[in-house]
Design an enzyme around this catalytic site. Structure first.
Site, PDB file in Angstrom:
ATOM      1  N   ASP A 223       0.868  -1.181   0.000  1.00 18.74           N
ATOM      2  CA  ASP A 223       0.000   0.000   0.000  1.00 18.74           C
ATOM      3  C   ASP A 223       0.907   1.233   0.000  1.00 18.74           C
ATOM      4  O   ASP A 223       1.364   1.698   1.035  1.00 18.74           O
ATOM      5  CB  ASP A 223      -0.891  -0.025   1.244  1.00 18.74           C
ATOM      6  CG  ASP A 223      -1.888   1.128   1.287  1.00 18.74           C
ATOM      7  OD1 ASP A 223      -1.690   2.116   0.543  1.00 18.74           O
ATOM      8  OD2 ASP A 223      -2.848   1.046   2.066  1.00 18.74           O
ATOM      9  N   GLU A 316       1.419   2.586  13.121  1.00 11.90           N
ATOM     10  CA  GLU A 316       0.380   2.482  12.098  1.00 11.90           C
ATOM     11  C   GLU A 316      -0.721   1.664  12.734  1.00 11.90           C
ATOM     12  O   GLU A 316      -0.767   0.442  12.614  1.00 11.90           O
ATOM     13  CB  GLU A 316       0.946   1.827  10.831  1.00 11.90           C
ATOM     14  CG  GLU A 316       0.040   2.003   9.615  1.00 11.90           C
ATOM     15  CD  GLU A 316      -1.078   0.977   9.548  1.00 11.90           C
ATOM     16  OE1 GLU A 316      -2.112   1.182  10.258  1.00 11.90           O
ATOM     17  OE2 GLU A 316      -0.934   0.001   8.824  1.00 11.90           O
ATOM     18  N   GLU A 325     -10.425  -2.617  15.382  1.00  9.30           N
ATOM     19  CA  GLU A 325      -9.264  -3.328  15.936  1.00  9.30           C
ATOM     20  C   GLU A 325      -8.854  -2.787  17.296  1.00  9.30           C
ATOM     21  O   GLU A 325      -8.201  -3.468  18.071  1.00  9.30           O
ATOM     22  CB  GLU A 325      -8.042  -3.307  15.004  1.00  9.30           C
ATOM     23  CG  GLU A 325      -8.239  -4.079  13.727  1.00  9.30           C
ATOM     24  CD  GLU A 325      -6.965  -4.160  12.902  1.00  9.30           C
ATOM     25  OE1 GLU A 325      -5.859  -4.105  13.494  1.00  9.30           O
ATOM     26  OE2 GLU A 325      -7.061  -4.271  11.676  1.00  9.30           O
ATOM     27  N   HIS A 464      -5.281  -0.171   1.306  1.00  8.48           N
ATOM     28  CA  HIS A 464      -5.758  -1.477   1.774  1.00  8.48           C
ATOM     29  C   HIS A 464      -6.924  -1.332   2.754  1.00  8.48           C
ATOM     30  O   HIS A 464      -7.620  -2.312   3.044  1.00  8.48           O
ATOM     31  CB  HIS A 464      -4.616  -2.280   2.405  1.00  8.48           C
ATOM     32  CG  HIS A 464      -4.243  -1.840   3.783  1.00  8.48           C
ATOM     33  ND1 HIS A 464      -3.475  -0.719   4.042  1.00  8.48           N
ATOM     34  CD2 HIS A 464      -4.529  -2.369   5.004  1.00  8.48           C
ATOM     35  CE1 HIS A 464      -3.310  -0.581   5.339  1.00  8.48           C
ATOM     36  NE2 HIS A 464      -3.940  -1.578   5.946  1.00  8.48           N
TER      37      HIS A 464
END
Length: 516
Positions: A223, A316, A325, A464
């Protein structure tokens, strides 16, 4: 030949009657001979035989394991095939298919030591220089002092494993207690985890294991929007990194750590709970950066850092719809516990946006498809399909409104309650059309001397993360210039603290979506 055993005394002053002593009194070396797979040479151990095959016959067993995705059954078949058919090592390595695939080779002939080897452990130890057991040099090549040092290392590892096992047992006991209290409490109020740091590591393994697969790291590194933005933010702001201590949270393959080292950081600490961390150690060594970068395997909330306070945190951490998440919780923990006053977090700001979309072809293929499935009505499936948020790339031609910002997140001040928010939105319609869905995306900002930013919206190069699409049960007819108003409420998923539950009210209808 009768089996014989030779005993090497390693610690003559140890109490041999104390079975619970920390040291090892003696080590037994089997006298049974192991014959090479390709010649008549014999060895005392499988470890030495493997090294011989690798050096003398160029037979790379670890390469074969990876190439054919071999398991222990494949290994047994391969050994039996070699013994029965006597191929050359080159023919095995160069073949495009596994020559031993037939189940006939599961039937062994004479029992031998090669078939007793624990093949699943091959390659499990990071940076194994030889094919020896547990990644250690074959016994024939090491000295007495080397053996003592290795035993000491193994003893330390054993203690660490015992500690990890005890922690896991404690977590299980905790969950048993919680479950018992829930049952006994009946209808009384139940306290659930409010952030990922409250979840026992043993119950969070599925999330970390998902990042042990190399495919996901290939996708993220490929990406270019994501990776080049981080690269530019770091390397175009060397003055911000020079001589600083940097913490890379969730370092993965350590790409951000290496960018920071290249930007002249004094020290970089990378931490990750997934098994890819061990590959990252190899990557660091291959790039000769192990003098600047230290990698730690574990969950940040449970690990002691070599330097408790750092100048910069990079991570990230973003997920689908930015907050999926729950990795933001770990970045917040790092900020509150390990960032020096006035320290820097990168990225330091993000937002979440919403746009209206029109794609009748996609809507009919995904939703109305269930009205007639080979002549049968399956429309009862529609509600479940609609309730799942979809991760898709939305063509810009299908976007029919200006974006509306739902929430802004400042990494210096946000808290673990950030995923729980409510926002009113106003979507200005840019094209007369039928709205079939709403799509969420996020923007990320590195506010530095030389600022860098990127967007995951449909108006930019695809990433992504794509976009998070919420399909409507009832499509909405709109005209250009119209303002469509609504409300979006986000909450952590009750059953999965890393997931999200999104509720959208629009045009008199309420829709509930899960991102889990």
């Amino acid at each position: 030949m009768e089996n014989e055993k030779s005993v090497v005394a390693l610690e003559p002053n140890m109490d041999i009657e104390n079975e619970d002593s920390d040291g090892w009194d003696e080590m037994e070396i089997s006298g049974e001979q192991t014959t090479c797979l390709f010649c008549t040479s014999q060895f005392l151990t499988i470890a030495v035989a493997m090294d011989h095959c690798r050096v003398e016959h160029n037979f790379d067993l670890l390469y074969l394991k990876s190439k054919y995705n071999m398991d222990c059954y494949s290994y047994i078949k391969m050994i039996n095939y070699i013994r029965k058919c006597k191929p050359t090592a080159d023919s095995l390595l160069q073949s495009q298919t596994a020559l031993w695939s037939s189940d006939d080779y599961l039937k062994s002939g004479d029992m031998e030591s090669w078939l007793m080897y624990d093949f699943d452990d091959l390659g499990s130890t990071p940076s194994t220089p030889h094919y020896a057991i547990d990644g250690k040099t074959p016994i024939s090549n090491i000295t007495y002092s080397d053996l003592q040092r290795q035993i000491q290392d193994l003893t330390i590892q054993l203690r660490q494993k015992d500690s990890m096992l005890q922690n896991a047992k404690d977590d299980i006991d905790t969950m048993k207690t919680v479950t018992r209290n829930i049952v006994e409490a009946g209808d009384s109020e139940i306290v659930l985890p409010s952030s990922v740091g409250d979840v026992p590591v043993s119950l969070d393994s599925e999330y970390f294991n998902s990042y042990s697969h190399y495919g996901i790291h290939h996708e993220m590194l490929s990406d270019t929007v994501r990776t080049e933005s981080y690269r530019d933010a770091i390397l175009k702001n060397v003055n911000s990194f020079k001589d600083k201590t940097v913490l890379d949270v969730g370092c993965g393959t350590s790409i951000l750590s290496m960018f920071a080292a290249k930007a002249e950081a004094k020290k970089v600490i990378g931490i990750d709970m997934s098994e890819v961390l061990f590959k990252a150690m190899d990557i660091i060594r291959e790039n000769k950066l192990d003098d600047k970068i230290t990698l730690l395997h574990g969950r940040l909330e449970n690990v002691e850092l070599p330097e408790n306070k750092v100048d910069i945190i990079i991570s990230e951490w973003m997920g689908y719809f930015l907050l999926f998440e729950g990795m933001l919780d770990t970045v917040i923990y790092a900020r509150d516990n390990h960032l020096k006053p006035g320290g820097l977090i990168l990225p330091n700001r993000c937002n979440i946006n919403l746009v209206a979309c029109s794609d009748l072809e996609r809507y009919n293929g995904l939703i109305n498809f269930w009205d007639d499935v080979y002549g049968f009505n399956m429309s009862c499936m529609k509600s479940d399909i609609i309730s799942e948020a979809n991760i898709e790339t939305v063509p810009m031609d299908n976007v029919v409104s200006e974006p509306s910002v739902l929430t802004e997140i400042d990494l210096q001040t946000c808290n673990t309650n950030t995923p729980n928010f409510s926002a009113n939105f106003k979507l200005k319609i840019t094209k007369t059309s039928t709205i079939t869905s709403l799509a969420g995306y996020f923007d990320t900002f590195f506010e530095l001397e030389n600022p860098v930013s990127f967007s995951t919206g449909p108006h930019c190069k695809s990433t992504h993360w794509k976009q998070t699409v919420f399909y409507l049960k009832t499509p909405i007819e709109v005209k250009e210039g119209e303002i469509l108003e609504g409300t979006l409420v986000s909450f952590r998923n009750v059953k999965n603290v890393r997931g999200l539950t999104i509720t959208i009210e629009i045009n008199g209808n309420k829709y509930k979506y899960s991102l889990d």
